[in-house]
Design a protein around this motif. Sequence first.
Motif, PDB file in Angstrom:
ATOM      1  N   ASP A 111       0.842  -1.200   0.000  1.00 22.16           N
ATOM      2  CA  ASP A 111       0.000   0.000   0.000  1.00 22.16           C
ATOM      3  C   ASP A 111       0.875   1.247   0.000  1.00 22.16           C
ATOM      4  OD1 ASP A 111      -2.047   1.795   0.160  1.00 22.16           O
ATOM      5  OD2 ASP A 111      -2.770   1.153   2.134  1.00 22.16           O
ATOM      6  N   ALA A 112       1.487   1.534  -1.149  1.00 17.59           N
ATOM      7  CA  ALA A 112       2.462   2.631  -1.231  1.00 17.59           C
ATOM      8  C   ALA A 112       1.838   3.992  -0.960  1.00 17.59           C
ATOM      9  CB  ALA A 112       3.133   2.629  -2.605  1.00 17.59           C
ATOM     10  N   ALA A 113       0.569   4.169  -1.263  1.00 14.76           N
ATOM     11  CA  ALA A 113      -0.071   5.472  -1.066  1.00 14.76           C
ATOM     12  C   ALA A 113      -0.082   5.885   0.402  1.00 14.76           C
ATOM     13  CB  ALA A 113      -1.496   5.448  -1.608  1.00 14.76           C
ATOM     14  N   ARG A 114      -0.018   4.901   1.327  1.00 14.09           N
ATOM     15  CA  ARG A 114      -0.047   5.234   2.757  1.00 14.09           C
ATOM     16  C   ARG A 114       1.345   5.398   3.354  1.00 14.09           C
ATOM     17  NH1 ARG A 114      -4.197   2.440   6.742  1.00 14.09           N
ATOM     18  NH2 ARG A 114      -3.082   0.521   6.240  1.00 14.09           N
ATOM     19  N   TRP A 115       2.402   5.200   2.555  1.00 10.17           N
ATOM     20  CA  TRP A 115       3.748   5.302   3.107  1.00 10.17           C
ATOM     21  C   TRP A 115       4.045   6.651   3.763  1.00 10.17           C
ATOM     22  CZ3 TRP A 115       7.076   2.748  -1.305  1.00 10.17           C
ATOM     23  CH2 TRP A 115       6.832   1.379  -1.310  1.00 10.17           C
ATOM     24  N   PRO A 116       3.571   7.788   3.215  1.00 11.06           N
ATOM     25  CA  PRO A 116       3.914   9.059   3.867  1.00 11.06           C
ATOM     26  C   PRO A 116       3.498   9.136   5.329  1.00 11.06           C
ATOM     27  CG  PRO A 116       3.125   9.476   1.658  1.00 11.06           C
ATOM     28  CD  PRO A 116       2.877   8.016   1.927  1.00 11.06           C
TER      29      PRO A 116
END
Length: 315
Positions: free
Chosen positions: A28-33
């Motif tokens: 889930d790269a979109a939640r990395w920040p």
Amino acid sequence: MSSMRGHRVGHTVPVAAPAGVVYGVLADAARWPVLLSSHVHVERLDFDGDTEHLREWEVTGGGVRASRTRRVLDARSRVIEFEQRYAPGPGAWAAGAWSVEAQDTGRCLLTLRQDLPRDGSTGTAGEVEAQVRGRLERVRRVAEQWETFDELLLSFEDGVLVNGPAELVYDFLYRAGEWAETVPHVDWTSVSEDQPGVQLAVMDTCAGQTGEPARVEAVRLCFPHAGRIVFKDTRVPGPIAAHAGEWYLLPTESGVRAGCVHHVLLGQEDVARALGEDATLADARRQVREWLGRASTEALGLAKWHAESAVCRLR
């Protein structure tokens, strides 16, 4: 690219979380920040079910580095292969793979291997090894909180309708270096922009529970043509562990909707220290929602006034 590959660095760490949870954090790269401290912003460009292309912005060496990444995700084997090219030049790249191996109930082994280019464009073997160990530790630390994710993570949005030009709303939000003069909850601010569109901001605010000043540091990525300013706080007051989001402008039939989206990760161990010994995660969620919502609503209201008053003066 394979002909350029030199030394390979790889490490494995045990993680006290189910393999599926750890793989989910990686996928889930979109939640990395909001989950991983090094990432400012991630955008998925395309995805066909197996292969995806991403744009990433990361904090590194005191600056912000942009890259484009190609990833192949295999959920069945829990392996994610990646190839990453860094901007601005075409030469710097990274490649490797994440893999998650299930162990006994609720535990797994997480491995990251990364190839080192022969030309040293992404650092020495020692630097890449430290980077690999750091990334493993960040994923391990956040994944081991999986049982309280529903309580620790929260997202919300505030917005206003503006009867004025979107360009003037964006102008106010972009010029955060002047907010100490215009936004009541901001006492002092310093904004630098060494890379076009990449702002490093430091602010002293009084938007917290007690009204006492709290210093916040942030990276802001400015996209004027899209009407967006993406932000990631790199220094936050407790009980917030991570905070990311974006200011956006959306044209509508009635005017321009100006909004702010917040994504927050609470620090469970910081709740009592920040809010008192009797405070619960539910208390922290409610108060953080109130603090951040009040601050962004105040800034949006002033941006609305800035745009609408300019229109009135022109009439």
